[in-house]
Design a protein around this motif. Structure first.
Motif, short mmCIF file in Angstrom:
data_model
loop_
_atom_site.label_atom_id
_atom_site.label_comp_id
_atom_site.label_asym_id
_atom_site.label_seq_id
_atom_site.Cartn_x
_atom_site.Cartn_y
_atom_site.Cartn_z
N HIS A 10 34.37 36.09 37.77
CA HIS A 10 35.38 35.42 37.76
C HIS A 10 35.74 34.43 39.01
O HIS A 10 35.02 34.54 39.95
CB HIS A 10 36.78 36.15 38.09
CG HIS A 10 36.96 37.18 39.30
ND1 HIS A 10 36.14 38.28 39.62
CD2 HIS A 10 37.57 37.37 40.25
CE1 HIS A 10 36.26 38.69 40.53
NE2 HIS A 10 37.34 38.27 41.13
N ALA A 144 37.61 33.00 34.43
CA ALA A 144 36.52 34.11 34.45
C ALA A 144 35.39 34.08 32.88
O ALA A 144 35.87 33.10 32.16
CB ALA A 144 37.45 35.49 33.85
N ALA A 275 39.66 37.86 34.14
CA ALA A 275 39.54 37.94 35.53
C ALA A 275 39.83 39.42 36.22
O ALA A 275 39.32 39.80 37.03
CB ALA A 275 40.65 37.07 36.04
#
Length: 310
Positions: A10, A144, A275
């Motif tokens: 991420h 991400a 993320a």
């Protein structure tokens, strides 16, 4: 053979003080620029070079340009030869829709390694005036990535379910620029009225999240044949943090929930779930062998959930 998350990464830009509070704000570049370090980290974690990627699925509501897709930009930046690259436009549930696509490719034997990305650069398109702050304060920028490939026995995606309801498209949308607007995609009057900024019907979006998230989580668990008590961590994403909290409380999973709408990052739309999962793994909050449930609901309306054995 089912699909597994072979590597995760991420990338959140630095926190910036804005009229809407401290949020991760990209200083330059588009969604593919923010996604590049996340993708490189996911590949490194999986021990796979960029040349080993067979296909790219890029979930975003904020592509670098209107066209071509952000996936094509990322393919070029990673030097992934000429592998197929497509964007998925499912907004807040984009990562789950992308995971569904990647999973089908892996199960069908079409590709062995699919790079799945969720990335958003929302900040340049938000209204930070007093009238726009209620919406602008909800969001942040972030990216991400996950490398998806064949999983070992018992690992990988145990269930993925996705839904859409286009009847309520204007409850959470960004109306202009629009191809349906003639003779130009946006007029001066549209621009002055702020119709190029995201707009939310707060009450409708809240109601929809409270109704659909618990149902889709239970649906995914039923498809996977897994009880709530057997999930190590739930990741529940909604543009309103308190909605995700209420859903968690309703399901009795609050102690095992990571709310993907965080106070210091804001809602990252397609990047929220990956993320949060990547950050949780980096912090050793979850690890290999953990069973997680991912759920999101957002504009479209689109919503979905997945049960994944890491």
């Amino acid at each position: 053979m089912g699909s597994a998350l072979l590597g995760l990464g991420h990338n959140l830009p630095p926190l910036v003080e804005t009229a809407a509070g401290r949020r991760p704000i990209a200083a330059s570049g588009g969604s593919s620029d923010l996604a590049l370090p996340a993708a490189e980290h996911a590949l490194a974690q999986a021990g796979v070079a960029a040349g080993g990627v067979d296909f790219i699925v890029f979930a975003t509501a904020t592509p670098d340009v209107t066209f071509p897709g952000a996936a094509c930009y990322l393919q070029h930046k990673l030097a992934c030869n000429t592998v197929g690259a497509l964007d998925v436009r499912a907004q807040c549930a984009g990562f789950l829709f992308g995971l569904s696509v990647a999973d089908k490719f892996i199960r069908a034997g079409s590709y062995r390694r699919v790079l799945l990305v969720g990335a958003e650069v929302l900040s340049p398109g938000l209204d930070y005036s007093a009238g726009g702050l209620p919406v602008a304060s909800l969001f942040g920028d972030g990216a991400a990535a996950a490398l998806v490939g064949p999983g070992a026995a018992g690992a990988g995606a145990l269930a993925i379910v996705v839904h859409s309801d286009g009847r309520q498209y204007d409850r959470f949308w960004c109306e202009y620029p629009s191809s349906r607007r003639h003779p130009t995609r946006v007029t001066v009057a549209d621009f002055q009225a702020g119709r190029h900024f995201p707009a939310l019907d707060f009450a409708a979006v809240r109601r929809f999240g409270l109704a659909t998230l618990p149902a889709v989580i239970d649906e995914a668990l039923a498809v996977a044949g897994v009880a709530r008590s057997r999930i190590d961590r739930f990741f529940v994403s909604h543009v309103f943090a308190d909605v995700a909290d209420q859903v968690s409380d309703q399901l009795g999973i609050a102690a095992k929930t990571t709310n993907c709408t965080t106070h210091n990052a804001g809602h990252l739309m397609a990047a929220s779930i990956p993320a949060s999962l990547s950050a949780a793994m980096a912090a050793a909050e979850v690890g290999a062998g953990a069973r997680v449930c991912l759920a999101a609901c957002g504009a479209g309306f689109t919503w979905g959930a997945a049960v994944v054995q890491l």
